[in-house]
Design an enzyme around this catalytic site. Structure first.
Site, PDB file in Angstrom:
ATOM      1  N   LYS A   1       6.261  -4.241  12.731  1.00  0.00           N
ATOM      2  CA  LYS A   1       5.586  -4.127  11.168  1.00  0.00           C
ATOM      3  C   LYS A   1       6.252  -2.895  10.442  1.00  0.00           C
ATOM      4  CE  LYS A   1       1.629  -4.459   8.503  1.00  0.00           C
ATOM      5  NZ  LYS A   1       0.067  -4.509   8.263  1.00  0.00           N
TER       6      LYS A   1
ATOM      7  N   ARG B   1      -5.103   0.386  -3.768  1.00  0.00           N
ATOM      8  CA  ARG B   1      -5.106  -0.161  -5.208  1.00  0.00           C
ATOM      9  C   ARG B   1      -6.029  -1.508  -5.303  1.00  0.00           C
ATOM     10  NH1 ARG B   1      -1.902  -4.408  -3.692  1.00  0.00           N
ATOM     11  NH2 ARG B   1      -0.536  -4.293  -2.157  1.00  0.00           N
TER      12      ARG B   1
END
Length: 600
Positions: free
Chosen positions: A72, A207
């Site tokens: 990842k 966010r």
């Protein structure tokens, strides 16, 4: 944006901006954030999260962890730079691919290696913190329905969690946010192990997420309003014990992609676009209009459809109903696939995990024959469009791109008999159609339509009317053998699109009747010797040279589309005879890339 709000209010010093960006950078670094979370007592998945990026060292770490492992991108998101490796021999190729995607998307090719949990769920928690050290969670979202490690459908709350487990999950997310002194809106993502009911920190997004509307739907909280209040220095409007949720909300992501071709992106023009009717419990969020282009350079998401209802089952039924009103033509989309998802019995029971689509792909991606009543509906729509019997606008049947141009001789009047051929574009089924005009009824023309494929032959009496609200949006009302049907209709080049409660169907028209025209393919005679571009894309790398010998499964060309890599592999054993494209070239779907001479 919020920093600008603070600056405009005189509340944002250079020191605070540095602090704010520092916290974001820490949390966006998967390796560093996992180290911090582990120290704070937040559970993390076993793996290597260090700085050493030497390929041999990373492979050694993967071998030590044990396969399957997940590679990842440290700064990853949206499934980019993420690869699952099931055995050692596949590690290096997947590592290089993950690094290229990560560098392209995030400007950094650093990766981490983790143990891959079999059939996990992706459960995330919405958190919010202010400048007064208050931090709360607004419950969780289940984002397990994914393809290519990217979310397709999300729901809130997550199904099947006990109240105690839900509270434990939320409190752990708050502890994670407090560990870095976080402020503002954030999402703490967890890998949830269905087998043990244990969860592990994956990453924190600093966010609002794409799927934040479903949290707003169940809590009644305007998260953007909260962001502004917190940015202005106010305390959070609610304390934890004041935050409740009600009902169930589901979001579907409408993508420009072909689910029936490995979910490849489908760049192109939105020639026809119609949305469901919005209301308090149905939201449509989009940034495109009819006529816009979906570019190969950006994410393929066209819109988000969000619904709310009192119960989970009702929410999915409402989602399916509104998906049927999401009418798009001009490029491939996943709308029909999403409708199949909504009706799948295992999903409705809450048995979800990140491999759900792969597990049930034979059902979800089946290319079923169209219902027989759709054929005469498509034909009567073509007739009415061509004959201009009930349409008030001026239709140009002399347009050379129209399938109904007058030079084809497709005129059905008096007792004239016409033959055409239809192809259902999803399943590829061909229908021979015979049309006979039967005169005028009480208010419209009547036709006898006989159609057959390789298995059946059906004859129907059909009459109908076609109305338009704009230059290319039509509404068909017709009666087929005494049954009333209504559909939205789009005519694009040589195709007719029918949209009704069961979704969309596209038929290609061949005029005049020509067996060779519909069945021909310029590559058919060498279909086992060529490699075609599966989608509009850019050539990232050509792995072969002229004269190379290749085996089945060898990676020949690497393409990139919408910042994702697609490896095109050899389907035969042979020798590279021609290479027609080079690195950096833009290619269209179906364009010839490489030719292979089969081994004798």
């Amino acid at each position: 944006m919020l920093l600008k709000v603070w600056e405009s209010k005189g509340k944002c010093s250079l020191e605070f901006k540095y602090y704010y960006h520092l916290k974001i950078n820490i949390l966006n670094n998967g390796s560093k954030s996992k180290e911090i979370m582990s120290e704070a007592g937040v559970p993390v998945v076993e793996g290597y999260h260090g700085k050493d990026q030497n390929s041999d060292f990373l492979q050694h770490q993967a071998n030590k962890i044990g396969y399957p492992v997940m590679i990842k991108a440290i700064k990853g998101g949206g499934g980019k730079g993420m690869k699952i490796v099931s055995k050692e021999s596949e590690f290096f190729e997947n590592l290089m691919s993950a690094k290229r995607e990560s560098l392209s998307s995030f400007g950094d090719d650093s990766v981490l290696i983790e143990k891959y949990i079999q059939q996990p769920r992706h459960v995330e928690v919405q958190v919010f913190a202010d400048q007064h050290k208050n931090c709360v969670y607004l419950f969780e979202r289940d984002c397990s329905i994914q393809r290519r490690h990217q979310k397709v459908m999300e729901e809130a709350p997550a199904p099947g969690l006990s109240e105690s487990l839900r509270q434990h999950l939320g409190e752990t997310a708050v502890r994670a946010a407090k560990a870095v002194g976080y402020e503002g809106a954030g999402t703490v993502e967890f890998i949830f192990d269905n087998a043990t009911n244990k969860f592990y920190f994956m990453e924190m997004n600093t966010r609002l997420q794409v799927e934040h509307p479903i949290t707003e739907m169940i809590t009644g909280v305007d998260l953007v309003e909260w962001q502004i209040k917190v940015a202005e220095g106010e305390q959070l409007p609610l304390k934890q014990n004041e935050i409740k949720f009600r009902g169930h909300s589901v979001q579907a992501r409408i993508y420009a992609e072909d689910p029936y071709n490995n979910f490849l992106p489908a760049a192109g023009n939105l020639q026809y676009l119609d949305y469901p009717t919005v209301s308090d419990d149905v939201r449509v969020e989009t940034g495109v209009r009819q006529g816009d282009d979906v570019s190969v350079h950006y994410d393929p998401m066209i819109a988000k459809l969000v619904v709310w209802s009192e119960t989970r089952s009702d929410a999915f039924a409402k989602l399916k109903n509104n998906l049927s009103a999401f009418n798009i033509a001009g490029l491939s989309t996943n709308v029909q696939f999403l409708m199949s998802l909504c009706a799948h019995h295992e999903l409705l029971k809450g048995n979800v995990h990140t491999g759900f689509i792969e597990q049930h792909k034979n059902v979800l991606l089946s290319k079923n024959l169209p219902n027989p009543e759709l054929i005469p509906q498509a034909v009567i729509a073509l007739i009415l469009y061509n004959e201009n019997k009930t349409i008030s606008t001026n239709i140009n049947t002399n347009d050379p791109y129209s399938p109904f141009a007058t030079q084809t001789g497709f005129r059905v009047n008096h007792n004239y008999v016409q033959k055409i051929k239809l192809k259902h574009n999803l399943c590829g089924e061909l229908y021979d159609v015979r049309i006979e005009y039967c005169g005028v009824g009480s208010s419209d023309s009547r036709f006898n339509i006989c159609f057959k494929n390789k298995d059946t032959e059906i004859e129907s009496n059909v009459r109908g009317s076609l109305d338009t609200s704009s230059s290319n949006k039509f509404h068909l009302t017709c009666i087929v053998d005494g049954t009333l049907y209504r559909s939205n209709i789009a005519f694009i080049e040589n195709s007719v699109h029918l949209f009704n409660k069961d979704g969309g169907n596209e038929f290609t028209v061949i005029l005049p009747f020509d067996e060779k025209t519909i069945d021909s393919n310029e590559h058919d005679t060498e279909s086992n010797e060529i490699i075609l571009a599966p989608t509009q894309a850019t050539v990232e790398r050509v792995n072969v040279n002229l004269g190379d010998n290749v085996c089945i499964g060898d990676p020949i060309v690497v393409l990139t589309a919408m910042k994702m890599e697609y490896v095109v592999k050899a389907q035969i054993e042979g020798k590279i005879e021609k290479i027609l494209r080079k690195e950096g070239d833009s290619v269209r779907k179906g364009e010839l890339l490489v030719k292979i001479t089969p081994k004798n």
